[in-house]
Design a protein around this motif. Structure first.
Motif, PDB file in Angstrom:
ATOM      1  N   THR A  52       1.125  -1.005   0.332  1.00 11.66           N
ATOM      2  CA  THR A  52       0.113   0.150   0.132  1.00 11.66           C
ATOM      3  C   THR A  52       0.843   0.874   0.009  1.00 11.66           C
ATOM      4  N   MET A  53       2.131   1.611   1.046  1.00 12.68           N
ATOM      5  CA  MET A  53       2.951   2.217   1.145  1.00 12.68           C
ATOM      6  C   MET A  53       3.523   2.395  -0.453  1.00 12.68           C
ATOM      7  N   LEU A  54       3.817   1.666  -0.973  1.00 13.53           N
ATOM      8  CA  LEU A  54       4.650   2.140  -2.429  1.00 13.53           C
ATOM      9  C   LEU A  54       3.683   2.154  -3.477  1.00 13.53           C
ATOM     10  N   GLU A  55       2.824   1.819  -3.419  1.00 17.26           N
ATOM     11  CA  GLU A  55       1.747   2.543  -4.608  1.00 17.26           C
ATOM     12  C   GLU A  55       1.129   3.871  -4.045  1.00 17.26           C
ATOM     13  N   GLN A  56       1.185   4.465  -2.556  1.00 17.01           N
ATOM     14  CA  GLN A  56       0.748   5.514  -2.470  1.00 17.01           C
ATOM     15  C   GLN A  56       1.969   6.243  -2.938  1.00 17.01           C
ATOM     16  N   GLU A  58       4.001   5.989  -5.337  1.00 15.75           N
ATOM     17  CA  GLU A  58       3.863   6.231  -6.949  1.00 15.75           C
ATOM     18  C   GLU A  58       2.988   6.919  -6.945  1.00 15.75           C
ATOM     19  N   THR A  59       1.762   7.161  -6.364  1.00 14.56           N
ATOM     20  CA  THR A  59       0.969   8.010  -6.540  1.00 14.56           C
ATOM     21  C   THR A  59       1.697   9.590  -6.127  1.00 14.56           C
ATOM     22  N   SER A 148       2.170   4.077 -15.792  1.00 11.25           N
ATOM     23  CA  SER A 148       2.810   3.465 -14.286  1.00 11.25           C
ATOM     24  C   SER A 148       3.704   2.176 -14.575  1.00 11.25           C
ATOM     25  N   SER A 149       2.873   1.104 -15.007  1.00 11.52           N
ATOM     26  CA  SER A 149       3.544   0.067 -15.425  1.00 11.52           C
ATOM     27  C   SER A 149       5.005  -0.144 -15.818  1.00 11.52           C
ATOM     28  N   ASP A 150       4.903   1.016 -17.261  1.00  6.79           N
ATOM     29  CA  ASP A 150       5.525   0.974 -18.002  1.00  6.79           C
ATOM     30  C   ASP A 150       7.091   1.513 -17.866  1.00  6.79           C
ATOM     31  N   GLU A 155      12.442   0.775  -9.990  1.00  9.20           N
ATOM     32  CA  GLU A 155      12.060   2.370  -9.163  1.00  9.20           C
ATOM     33  C   GLU A 155      11.317   2.296  -9.252  1.00  9.20           C
ATOM     34  N   ARG A 156      10.124   1.667  -9.407  1.00 11.45           N
ATOM     35  CA  ARG A 156       8.280   1.520  -8.698  1.00 11.45           C
ATOM     36  C   ARG A 156       8.541   1.088  -7.001  1.00 11.45           C
ATOM     37  N   ALA A 157       9.715   0.066  -6.739  1.00  8.86           N
ATOM     38  CA  ALA A 157       9.959  -0.662  -5.891  1.00  8.86           C
ATOM     39  C   ALA A 157      10.967  -1.702  -5.620  1.00  8.86           C
TER      40      ALA A 157
END
Length: 500
Positions: A52-56, A58-59, A148-150, A155-157
């Motif tokens: 959840t924090m990783l998604e936040q 990214e937002t 985002s998936s690109d 980098e995202r995680a």
């Protein structure tokens, strides 16, 4: 205590001990299962918070990107508004009050109309900013869904961020500082990256949580976490049960030992009762003969007849010897209650002692229609033993052969001596008697033990002869073993050290 009572107590105690152990095992299994479930729940909850924090994050990343891109456009729009209304740049804000707006003076407008125009201008500004913010958020959401998936998953995680978040969440959820390893994996491409501690031996030991739930199916990544010391941690939470198992095991050992001792004591009591009965029978016959002979001596006619007097004295002498021999056998076993028997070792010629005992038994064997042979071929027969006890050993073995002879065939006894090596002398005494069963063969050297055939009324004994033989041979520093087949005979093999 009756044997049936002992068996009843044994069964009851066995069921009680088995029930106790079963309950302890079940309790420990349930506790380990519960600890595993608790551990799993903490890990899954922590991993969900991390995703959840990783998604936040990214937002926030896309929001910052859109804010930077829109900053130039917003600055141009702000300058245009300032120029039209002659407003300072620092007053273009959504928090402007009506009084702060400086509307250019126009001589042909009334004050009320000027105020309405200023209010409408501010409303337009607020509406524009609201639409801007709404569009900005919509654009961020659209970018997240489409772009985002690109981005690279590293980098995202980021691994450092993931480790930091995992440590924080594990601590917040009550999990102690437990070593762990983690990896980000993709079902199609495998492991993207992993920490040095990540080396699971079994897939079941790995906890998995999906990252970024809105990613398309082909680009779904998972966060795997592995705890190398999980088993030790689970065991440490239930190790207080170990003393309970140890005490139960001690009780079980004591219970088994007590039952074995009880049966041995029961068996020993039975053998001692047989010993007393046999001893009474053995002593009764010579005592009766001596008593009758003594009564005959009171008769004057017997005293006047030299032949009768000689016969009576011979009977008394023979029965006295017989009685003394039986008493001697009982006294011989008194050494079993001592740690060390009284021994008077001396150098003797084993072949000479054996030959003397054979000559003594020859008449007794021939009385039953049998024969006794001797093959004394040892080159070195000198041994260091107690002469009396060694003589008794050979005597007891030959006496047993006569006792347990077969009625349907003549008795055949053979005594053989040899030197199997330069350090020992081997003495073999074999017969063609009734033999010994295999289950009895390993017990014949026990004190008071007698095979079932030996309890017949025609063959009496104390069950001490072979026990005495084994004891003496052991004290001489040698060994003795028996080989036998039912209805074929028995062979006793004695190995004694020579004098060097």
């Amino acid at each position: 205590m009756k044997k049936s009572t002992i068996w009843l107590l044994t069964i009851v105690m066995a069921f009680a001990m088995i029930g106790l152990l079963f309950m302890q095992i079940m309790y420990m299994e349930n506790m380990i299962k519960m600890r595993n479930e608790q551990f799993k729940e903490i890990v899954v909850r922590s991993m969900y918070s991390v995703t959840t924090m990783l998604e936040q994050n990214e937002t926030k990343y896309y929001l910052d990107q859109d804010l930077k891109e829109a900053s130039a456009t917003y600055s141009i729009a702000s300058d245009a508004i300032t120029n039209d209304f002659n407003l300072p740049n620092d007053k273009v804000d959504t928090g402007l009050s009506v009084d702060e707006i400086k509307v250019p003076k126009r001589s042909n407008l009334s004050p009320i109309k000027d105020l309405n125009d200023s209010y409408q201008t501010k409303q337009e500004i607020l509406k524009g900013q609201y639409l801007y913010q709404k569009g900005l958020l919509n654009e961020v959401i659209l970018n997240i869904l489409s772009q985002s998936s690109d981005r690279p998953i590293s980098e995202r995680a980021d691994s450092a961020t993931v480790r930091e978040y995992l440590n924080t969440e594990f601590a917040n959820n009550g999990l102690p500082q437990l070593p762990f390893g983690f990896a980000v994996v993709n079902k199609s491409s495998g492991i993207v990256y992993q920490s040095p501690e990540y080396s699971p031996d079994d897939v079941e030991d790995v906890y998995q949580q999906q990252l970024f739930h809105n990613d398309p199916e082909g680009k779904i990544y998972y966060l795997n976490v592995f705890f190398p010391t999980k088993s030790d941690y689970i065991f440490s939470t239930v190790k207080f049960m170990i003393p309970s198992f140890m005490f139960s095991f001690v009780l079980l050992v004591i219970f088994i030992f007590t039952i074995i001792v009880a049966f041995r004591q029961k068996k020993l009591t039975e053998m001692k009762n047989d010993f007393i009965n046999n001893m009474t029978h053995e002593f009764k016959t010579p005592i009766s003969s001596i008593s009758i002979a003594a009564q005959m001596l009171n008769d004057d006619s017997v005293r006047k007849s030299p032949a009768m007097l000689k016969h009576v004295s011979t009977v008394i002498n023979d029965e006295t010897k017989r009685l003394r021999f039986q008493v001697e056998k009982v006294l011989q076993m008194s050494m079993f209650d001592r740690k060390n028997a009284t021994m008077k070792p001396e150098e003797i010629n084993a072949d000479e002692i054996i030959y003397g005992v054979i000559n003594t038994f020859k008449l007794k064997v021939e009385k039953y229609g049998g024969s006794i042979g001797a093959t004394l071929e040892s080159e070195d027969p000198i041994i260091n033993v107690d002469k009396m006890h060694f003589t008794n050993v050979i005597f007891n073995l030959l006496d047993n052969a006569i006792k347990y002879r077969r009625e349907d065939v003549p008795l055949e006894l053979n005594v053989i001596t040899s030197n199997p090596d330069e350090d020992h002398i081997k003495i073999v005494i074999e017969d063609n008697g009734i033999g010994i069963k295999r289950e009895d063969l390993k017990k014949i050297f026990e004190k008071f033990y007698r095979v079932s055939t030996g309890n017949r009324h025609d063959v009496k004994g104390f069950g001490l002869g072979l026990a005495y033989v084994h004891k003496m041979v052991t004290l001489f520093g040698g060994t003795i073993k028996a080989e036998s087949e039912v209805n074929k005979g028995t062979k006793f093999i004695i190995l004694l050290p020579l004098i060097k």
